[in-house]
Design a protein around this motif. Structure first.
Motif, PDB file in Angstrom:
ATOM      1  N   ALA A 151       0.903  -1.061  -0.105  1.00  0.00           N
ATOM      2  CA  ALA A 151      -0.119   0.012  -0.019  1.00  0.00           C
ATOM      3  C   ALA A 151       0.944   1.086  -0.134  1.00  0.00           C
ATOM      4  CB  ALA A 151      -0.945   0.048   1.193  1.00  0.00           C
ATOM      5  N   ALA A 152       2.042   1.016   0.752  1.00  0.00           N
ATOM      6  CA  ALA A 152       2.869   2.198   0.866  1.00  0.00           C
ATOM      7  C   ALA A 152       3.659   2.598  -0.607  1.00  0.00           C
ATOM      8  CB  ALA A 152       4.043   2.119   1.585  1.00  0.00           C
ATOM      9  N   ALA A 153       3.997   1.585  -1.456  1.00  0.00           N
ATOM     10  CA  ALA A 153       4.115   1.957  -2.863  1.00  0.00           C
ATOM     11  C   ALA A 153       3.150   2.543  -3.591  1.00  0.00           C
ATOM     12  CB  ALA A 153       4.662   0.341  -3.560  1.00  0.00           C
ATOM     13  N   LEU A 154       2.039   2.129  -3.584  1.00  0.00           N
ATOM     14  CA  LEU A 154       0.960   2.880  -4.125  1.00  0.00           C
ATOM     15  C   LEU A 154       0.516   4.204  -3.553  1.00  0.00           C
ATOM     16  CD1 LEU A 154      -1.525  -0.220  -4.199  1.00  0.00           C
ATOM     17  CD2 LEU A 154      -0.340   0.680  -6.249  1.00  0.00           C
ATOM     18  N   SER A 155       0.959   4.670  -2.574  1.00  0.00           N
ATOM     19  CA  SER A 155       0.638   5.968  -2.111  1.00  0.00           C
ATOM     20  C   SER A 155       1.726   6.761  -2.661  1.00  0.00           C
ATOM     21  CB  SER A 155       0.959   5.724  -0.498  1.00  0.00           C
ATOM     22  OG  SER A 155       1.154   7.355   0.097  1.00  0.00           O
ATOM     23  N   VAL A 156       3.164   6.071  -2.695  1.00  0.00           N
ATOM     24  CA  VAL A 156       4.211   6.849  -3.326  1.00  0.00           C
ATOM     25  C   VAL A 156       3.812   7.095  -4.688  1.00  0.00           C
ATOM     26  CG1 VAL A 156       6.722   6.709  -4.057  1.00  0.00           C
ATOM     27  CG2 VAL A 156       6.041   6.093  -1.825  1.00  0.00           C
ATOM     28  N   LEU A 157       3.331   6.069  -5.552  1.00  0.00           N
ATOM     29  CA  LEU A 157       2.913   6.143  -6.971  1.00  0.00           C
ATOM     30  C   LEU A 157       1.812   7.346  -7.040  1.00  0.00           C
ATOM     31  CD1 LEU A 157       2.676   5.520  -9.835  1.00  0.00           C
ATOM     32  CD2 LEU A 157       0.976   3.692  -9.207  1.00  0.00           C
ATOM     33  N   ALA A 158       0.938   7.381  -6.324  1.00  0.00           N
ATOM     34  CA  ALA A 158       0.047   8.517  -6.166  1.00  0.00           C
ATOM     35  C   ALA A 158       0.800   9.914  -6.135  1.00  0.00           C
ATOM     36  CB  ALA A 158      -1.176   8.441  -4.940  1.00  0.00           C
ATOM     37  N   HIS A 159       1.771   9.930  -5.260  1.00  0.00           N
ATOM     38  CA  HIS A 159       2.539  11.398  -5.015  1.00  0.00           C
ATOM     39  C   HIS A 159       3.231  11.717  -6.333  1.00  0.00           C
ATOM     40  CE1 HIS A 159       2.064  12.973  -1.044  1.00  0.00           C
ATOM     41  NE2 HIS A 159       1.705  11.719  -0.523  1.00  0.00           N
ATOM     42  N   LEU A 160       3.741  10.631  -6.835  1.00  0.00           N
ATOM     43  CA  LEU A 160       4.736  10.604  -8.254  1.00  0.00           C
ATOM     44  C   LEU A 160       3.707  11.007  -9.415  1.00  0.00           C
ATOM     45  CD1 LEU A 160       6.999   8.052  -7.933  1.00  0.00           C
ATOM     46  CD2 LEU A 160       7.483  10.346  -7.854  1.00  0.00           C
ATOM     47  N   GLU A 161       2.616  10.459  -9.230  1.00  0.00           N
ATOM     48  CA  GLU A 161       1.664  10.773 -10.494  1.00  0.00           C
ATOM     49  C   GLU A 161       1.342  12.256 -10.282  1.00  0.00           C
ATOM     50  OE1 GLU A 161      -1.715   7.960 -11.664  1.00  0.00           O
ATOM     51  OE2 GLU A 161      -2.648   9.508 -10.701  1.00  0.00           O
ATOM     52  N   ASP A 162       0.886  12.623  -8.885  1.00  0.00           N
ATOM     53  CA  ASP A 162       0.591  14.211  -9.068  1.00  0.00           C
ATOM     54  C   ASP A 162       1.690  15.004  -9.486  1.00  0.00           C
ATOM     55  OD1 ASP A 162      -1.090  16.238  -7.990  1.00  0.00           O
ATOM     56  OD2 ASP A 162       0.411  16.440  -6.259  1.00  0.00           O
ATOM     57  N   LEU A 163       2.952  14.768  -8.846  1.00  0.00           N
ATOM     58  CA  LEU A 163       4.189  15.480  -9.208  1.00  0.00           C
ATOM     59  C   LEU A 163       4.469  15.338 -10.748  1.00  0.00           C
ATOM     60  CD1 LEU A 163       6.416  14.228  -6.141  1.00  0.00           C
ATOM     61  CD2 LEU A 163       5.636  16.588  -6.692  1.00  0.00           C
ATOM     62  N   VAL A 164       4.327  14.234 -11.441  1.00  0.00           N
ATOM     63  CA  VAL A 164       4.510  14.307 -12.877  1.00  0.00           C
ATOM     64  C   VAL A 164       3.513  15.354 -13.679  1.00  0.00           C
ATOM     65  CG1 VAL A 164       4.209  12.808 -14.967  1.00  0.00           C
ATOM     66  CG2 VAL A 164       5.384  11.857 -13.018  1.00  0.00           C
ATOM     67  N   GLU A 165       1.899  15.178 -13.017  1.00  0.00           N
ATOM     68  CA  GLU A 165       1.236  16.066 -13.632  1.00  0.00           C
ATOM     69  C   GLU A 165       1.459  17.505 -13.559  1.00  0.00           C
ATOM     70  OE1 GLU A 165      -2.385  14.869 -11.967  1.00  0.00           O
ATOM     71  OE2 GLU A 165      -2.710  13.124 -12.785  1.00  0.00           O
ATOM     72  N   ARG A 166       2.182  17.952 -12.383  1.00  0.00           N
ATOM     73  CA  ARG A 166       2.537  19.426 -12.004  1.00  0.00           C
ATOM     74  C   ARG A 166       3.817  19.669 -12.799  1.00  0.00           C
ATOM     75  NH1 ARG A 166       2.342  18.404  -5.833  1.00  0.00           N
ATOM     76  NH2 ARG A 166       3.471  20.219  -5.977  1.00  0.00           N
ATOM     77  N   GLY A 167       4.687  18.823 -13.337  1.00  0.00           N
ATOM     78  CA  GLY A 167       5.632  18.902 -14.098  1.00  0.00           C
ATOM     79  C   GLY A 167       6.912  19.115 -13.129  1.00  0.00           C
ATOM     80  N   ARG A 168       6.983  18.503 -11.917  1.00  0.00           N
ATOM     81  CA  ARG A 168       7.937  18.477 -11.153  1.00  0.00           C
ATOM     82  C   ARG A 168       8.873  17.353 -11.395  1.00  0.00           C
ATOM     83  NH1 ARG A 168       7.178  20.717  -4.898  1.00  0.00           N
ATOM     84  NH2 ARG A 168       9.509  20.964  -5.695  1.00  0.00           N
ATOM     85  N   VAL A 169       8.265  16.187 -11.800  1.00  0.00           N
ATOM     86  CA  VAL A 169       9.224  14.975 -11.903  1.00  0.00           C
ATOM     87  C   VAL A 169       8.778  14.358 -13.262  1.00  0.00           C
ATOM     88  CG1 VAL A 169       9.139  12.494 -10.976  1.00  0.00           C
ATOM     89  CG2 VAL A 169       9.059  14.431  -9.360  1.00  0.00           C
ATOM     90  N   THR A 170       9.708  13.629 -13.831  1.00  0.00           N
ATOM     91  CA  THR A 170       9.490  13.081 -15.265  1.00  0.00           C
ATOM     92  C   THR A 170       9.744  11.633 -15.067  1.00  0.00           C
ATOM     93  OG1 THR A 170      11.806  13.549 -15.666  1.00  0.00           O
ATOM     94  CG2 THR A 170      10.131  15.341 -16.174  1.00  0.00           C
ATOM     95  N   THR A 171       8.991  10.893 -15.881  1.00  0.00           N
ATOM     96  CA  THR A 171       9.135   9.465 -16.196  1.00  0.00           C
ATOM     97  C   THR A 171       9.075   9.098 -17.685  1.00  0.00           C
ATOM     98  OG1 THR A 171       8.569   7.326 -15.437  1.00  0.00           O
ATOM     99  CG2 THR A 171       6.719   8.944 -15.653  1.00  0.00           C
ATOM    100  N   ASP A 172       9.361   8.005 -18.087  1.00  0.00           N
ATOM    101  CA  ASP A 172       9.127   7.580 -19.437  1.00  0.00           C
ATOM    102  C   ASP A 172       7.726   7.016 -19.622  1.00  0.00           C
ATOM    103  OD1 ASP A 172      11.796   8.356 -20.136  1.00  0.00           O
ATOM    104  OD2 ASP A 172      12.820   6.436 -19.663  1.00  0.00           O
ATOM    105  N   GLY A 173       7.045   7.424 -20.574  1.00  0.00           N
ATOM    106  CA  GLY A 173       5.560   7.194 -20.572  1.00  0.00           C
ATOM    107  C   GLY A 173       4.932   7.544 -19.319  1.00  0.00           C
ATOM    108  N   PRO A 174       3.575   6.970 -19.291  1.00  0.00           N
ATOM    109  CA  PRO A 174       2.578   7.325 -18.179  1.00  0.00           C
ATOM    110  C   PRO A 174       3.348   6.855 -16.635  1.00  0.00           C
ATOM    111  CG  PRO A 174       1.830   5.285 -19.227  1.00  0.00           C
ATOM    112  CD  PRO A 174       2.951   5.954 -19.942  1.00  0.00           C
ATOM    113  N   PRO A 175       2.958   7.437 -15.873  1.00  0.00           N
ATOM    114  CA  PRO A 175       3.552   7.142 -14.407  1.00  0.00           C
ATOM    115  C   PRO A 175       3.101   5.608 -13.929  1.00  0.00           C
ATOM    116  CG  PRO A 175       2.076   8.906 -14.082  1.00  0.00           C
ATOM    117  CD  PRO A 175       2.074   8.555 -15.656  1.00  0.00           C
TER     118      PRO A 175
END
Length: 299
Positions: A265-289
């Protein structure tokens, strides 16, 4: 967060305030604390909130708590398997319609190659008889509940404000014993944070939660929850700055004191944060988060 004491009083309706009682299901787990709380609202006639899971004996506990009174509505805050499945059996016994925001749905569509890790925890077959939009009300016996759409934990999550009182039934939006799971694709951190701001603007100050005891300082808990999420975001950004690229690596560091059973569940919580950070342009990843991607700070 220190875990507070709580007596679930299994099988017994516990009076909490005038016309309000709590009945806790005996389904304790690392995700549900001592169990899922359901509520009876009213005196001679009732609204039931979150009748809970399909477990042995729970229907009989509800019928004993109702005690022959007329049930006018069965309201559900959201369609997770610890909150809503008993609604169907209770409807069959009482004839009361089920009221909710709508059937279970994801906060966003699945990305290519993605699976929903919480699909088995969702009550996919529940269809409310009474669809409640934000601001709609149901009433019984002088008690009126206003639906407050609070997406984040799930897309169809509702809280219920008991009008002309300081009380709000907050479902799983906040709890007194743990932070709420926000896990894509069912949940959305952006929606969750917006729902916190929405509740902070409302007048209710005492919350009856889906798990645990009464939250008597609701505004304080909301602000603390907001601060916790912001600090978690800061910790994730710091790990990325330190060179961590994977969610597994981030979880290993920032959740090192958390029960290992909750690391998924913690991994999914981190994913939720990263998804939000990608949407806000603060973090990048290859393809969808996605859960197994590599992440880096934006240039």
């Amino acid at each position: 967060m220190s875990i507070p004491e709580f007596d679930p009083a299994y099988g017994r309706a516990v009076p909490l305030a005038e016309g309000i009682a709590r009945l806790t299901a005996k389904n304790p787990s690392p995700f549900t604390f001592h169990g899922t709380n359901g509520y009876l609202v009213g005196r001679d006639e009732l609204i039931i909130i979150d009748p809970g899971p399909e477990i042995d004996g729970h229907l009989e506990h509800w019928l004993a708590a109702i005690g022959g009174r007329k049930v006018r509505f069965i309201a559900v805050t959201h369609t997770h398997n610890d909150h809503s499945p008993m609604a169907r059996r209770l409807k069959a016994e009482t004839g009361a319609p089920i009221a909710g925001f709508g059937p279970h749905r994801q906060s966003r569509p699945l990305f290519a190659g993605e699976t929903n890790p919480f699909a088995e925890s969702a009550d996919m077959t529940l269809q409310p008889d009474v669809v409640l939009g934000d601001g709609d009300s149901i009433a019984v016996d002088g008690f009126a509940l206003q639906a407050v759409h609070t997406p984040g934990h799930t897309a169809n999550h509702l809280a219920f404000a008991l009008q002309s009182t300081p009380y709000l039934f907050c479902g799983d939006h906040v709890m007194d014993w743990s932070t709420t799971i926000v896990a894509p694709p069912d949940g959305s951190l952006g929606d969750y944070m917006a729902s916190i701001e929405k509740l902070l603007e409302r007048p209710e100050t005492v919350y009856f939660s889906g798990h645990g005891d009464i939250i008597s300082d609701a505004k304080g808990v909301l602000r603390a929850t907001r601060s916790h999420r912001r600090m978690r975001e800061k910790a994730i950004l710091e790990r990325l700055a330190a060179g961590d690229e994977t969610i597994a690596g981030i979880v290993e560091v920032i959740y090192r004191t958390t029960d290992a059973r909750l690391h998924g569940a913690a991994a999914l919580s981190v994913l939720a944060h990263l998804e939000d950070l990608v949407e806000r342009g603060r973090v990048t990843t290859d393809g969808p988060p996605l859960l197994n991607n590599r992440y880096r700070l934006s240039a």
